[in-house]
Write an enzyme that holds these catalytic residues in place. Structure first.
Site, mmCIF file in Angstrom:
data_model
loop_
_atom_site.group_PDB
_atom_site.id
_atom_site.type_symbol
_atom_site.label_atom_id
_atom_site.label_comp_id
_atom_site.label_asym_id
_atom_site.label_seq_id
_atom_site.Cartn_x
_atom_site.Cartn_y
_atom_site.Cartn_z
ATOM 1 N N ARG A 215 -5.045 -42.267 -8.643
ATOM 2 C CA ARG A 215 -4.115 -43.103 -7.722
ATOM 3 C C ARG A 215 -4.632 -44.459 -7.796
ATOM 4 O O ARG A 215 -3.926 -45.409 -7.905
ATOM 5 C CB ARG A 215 -4.294 -42.472 -6.428
ATOM 6 C CG ARG A 215 -3.821 -41.357 -6.196
ATOM 7 C CD ARG A 215 -3.694 -41.009 -4.842
ATOM 8 N NE ARG A 215 -4.818 -40.017 -4.174
ATOM 9 C CZ ARG A 215 -4.638 -38.723 -4.117
ATOM 10 N NH1 ARG A 215 -3.731 -37.895 -4.656
ATOM 11 N NH2 ARG A 215 -5.931 -38.054 -3.661
ATOM 12 N N PHE A 231 8.057 -36.192 -6.718
ATOM 13 C CA PHE A 231 6.914 -35.195 -6.429
ATOM 14 C C PHE A 231 5.729 -35.916 -5.403
ATOM 15 O O PHE A 231 4.572 -35.560 -5.698
ATOM 16 C CB PHE A 231 6.346 -34.416 -7.309
ATOM 17 C CG PHE A 231 7.470 -34.035 -8.335
ATOM 18 C CD1 PHE A 231 8.332 -32.868 -8.160
ATOM 19 C CD2 PHE A 231 7.657 -34.646 -9.577
ATOM 20 C CE1 PHE A 231 9.102 -32.384 -9.115
ATOM 21 C CE2 PHE A 231 8.436 -34.186 -10.765
ATOM 22 C CZ PHE A 231 9.352 -33.136 -10.330
ATOM 23 N N ASP A 253 10.208 -36.309 -2.668
ATOM 24 C CA ASP A 253 9.783 -34.759 -2.816
ATOM 25 C C ASP A 253 11.057 -33.745 -2.231
ATOM 26 O O ASP A 253 11.840 -34.147 -1.428
ATOM 27 C CB ASP A 253 8.636 -34.714 -1.331
ATOM 28 C CG ASP A 253 7.678 -33.514 -2.094
ATOM 29 O OD1 ASP A 253 6.766 -33.743 -2.796
ATOM 30 O OD2 ASP A 253 8.071 -32.414 -1.735
ATOM 31 N N ASP A 302 4.495 -36.594 -10.694
ATOM 32 C CA ASP A 302 3.080 -35.757 -10.373
ATOM 33 C C ASP A 302 3.604 -34.293 -10.059
ATOM 34 O O ASP A 302 3.353 -34.070 -8.826
ATOM 35 C CB ASP A 302 2.567 -36.516 -9.269
ATOM 36 C CG ASP A 302 1.111 -35.638 -8.838
ATOM 37 O OD1 ASP A 302 0.779 -34.791 -9.823
ATOM 38 O OD2 ASP A 302 0.527 -35.904 -7.725
ATOM 39 N N CYS A 342 -0.716 -30.520 -13.818
ATOM 40 C CA CYS A 342 -2.183 -29.950 -13.163
ATOM 41 C C CYS A 342 -2.229 -28.492 -13.607
ATOM 42 O O CYS A 342 -2.809 -27.797 -12.802
ATOM 43 C CB CYS A 342 -1.918 -30.209 -11.610
ATOM 44 S SG CYS A 342 -0.541 -29.332 -10.738
#
Length: 401
Positions: A215, A231, A253, A302, A342
């Site tokens: 970030r 997201f 989101d 993300d 991730c």
């Protein structure tokens, strides 16, 4: 606890632990001598009687044994646990901002099955394996003592052992207070941004600490920029863009709760004028923005893990390819894309390949600014592949002309 149970591996097995990992699978075991209860500590020998270490056993799990130590004479007692926790904390003090950080990261801290996050003066604990579950309360008490030595007083502990993995261990999913009740909306500060972390109902343990320095890396790209954060979860990348002086930021989101929390966080940082949040399905929104001819200086992707197993890698690759192609099309010529995965099943090679394919489809040329992984409080233990999961790229995006 029964200390005399000896587990012997089949000839040629135990590859993971021989490489430095901690897991022994059900199909690697030749014999078990002695009586035990699931969760007990057992001693492991190679096929020829060579001592391999000690760990806890669970016959409900495919990961039959998780090693706690390589030393077969080591008692798994208070002194041992304190040593492991002290090592984990000393490492964090050297490598990260500890105001909020992950103090214990399972296998990578040689405490398999256990995650402990510290948010300001609150601990969030996630126990994912039966053997470590037995030590949970003792570990928390020891960790509080260690933190106290550094003048850190923990006001509350919340358990988030509500992950699906518990079922694979034959354990119920649970969440709740350990000890005194407290306000579960916790205020933290990271990279100069303030957040309210919901340790009770937020995703996983409430906040994704692993992206802390990613970030920060995005901040320098965002001054005076028009930014799209997809997201966004509780708004962390969007708020880092806002605090860095972005002209406008749109965070998106699919979760109403996440969007509400993100808007609350924007207000907390006096950024409500420049950083706004909307609830959309990103896969539907990106083509719609493209149709309208929208362009952004910085696009951040993300997404949640599109794959949680080896069997779904193909469809996950399709998802990552699609989302990156759509994202790239929205980047102004010379603008920037930050994109990540991730999922540890989506390895570096596959993720890199997919982005290359996406760039080709979008007729964009990529100039890599940097490649990053998770923050150092989520250390990557070589040989424990699950500990290396976050892949994070920043690219400059140039039109193919």
């Amino acid at each position: 606890m029964n200390n005399h149970t000896v587990v012997t591996l089949k000839k040629g097995e135990g590859r993971t632990i021989k490489a430095g990992g901690l897991w022994i699978f059900d199909n690697e075991i030749e014999s078990i001598m002695g009586r035990f209860t699931n969760g007990d500590i057992v001693t492991v020998h190679d096929f020829d009687g060579y001592p391999m270490g000690r760990g806890y056993i669970n016959q409900n799990s495919k990961i039959r044994i998780r090693l706690m130590t390589r030393n077969v004479h080591q008692e798994i007692d208070e002194e041992f646990l304190k040593m492991r926790l002290k090592n984990a904390w000393e490492y964090r003090k050297k490598t990260v901002d500890t105001s909020s950080c992950r103090i214990v990261f399972g296998d990578a801290d040689f405490l398999p099955g256990l995650v402990i996050d510290k948010f300001s003066d609150v601990l969030v604990v996630q126990s994912l394996a039966l053997g470590i579950d037995r030590f949970k309360e003792q570990i928390i008490d020891l960790l509080k003592e260690i933190l106290k030595e550094d003048g850190i007083s923990i006001r509350g502990v919340y358990e988030r052992s509500d992950a699906k993995e518990r079922k694979k261990e034959g354990m119920p999913r649970i969440k709740g207070f350990i000890g005194e009740e407290f306000d579960t909306k916790v205020k933290i500060s990271e990279n100069g941004v303030n957040y309210i972390v919901d340790v009770k109902d937020g995703q996983k343990t409430g906040f994704f600490l692993d992206q802390k320095y990613n970030r920060l890396a995005v901040q320098k790209l965002c001054k005076d920029a028009k930014v799209l954060d997809c997201f966004t979860h509780t708004g962390s990348f969007a708020l880092n863009a806002g605090i860095a002086g972005a002209a406008s930021v749109l965070g998106v989101d699919a979760s109403e709760l996440a969007v509400a929390q993100a808007a609350e966080n924007a207000a907390l940082n006096h950024l409500s004028d420049t950083v706004r949040f909307e609830c959309h399905d990103v896969f539907e929104l990106l083509p719609a923005l493209e149709k309208k001819g929208e362009k952004f200086d910085v696009v951040i992707l993300d997404p949640p893990a599109f794959t949680k197993s080896r069997n779904t890698i193909k469809s996950a690759m399709k998802g990552y390819r699609e989302i990156n192609m759509r994202g790239l099309k929205l980047v102004e010529d010379g603008g920037y894309l930050a994109t990540c995965s991730c999922s540890h099943f989506m390895d570096y090679e596959n993720f890199t390949k997919v982005i290359g394919q996406a760039a080709k489809s979008a007729h964009k040329r990529l100039r890599q600014v940097e490649y990053r992984t998770q923050a150092p409080d989520h250390p990557i233990l070589w040989a424990a592949n699950e500990s290396y999961y976050l892949k994070f790229y920043i690219f400059q995006v140039c039109d193919d002309k």
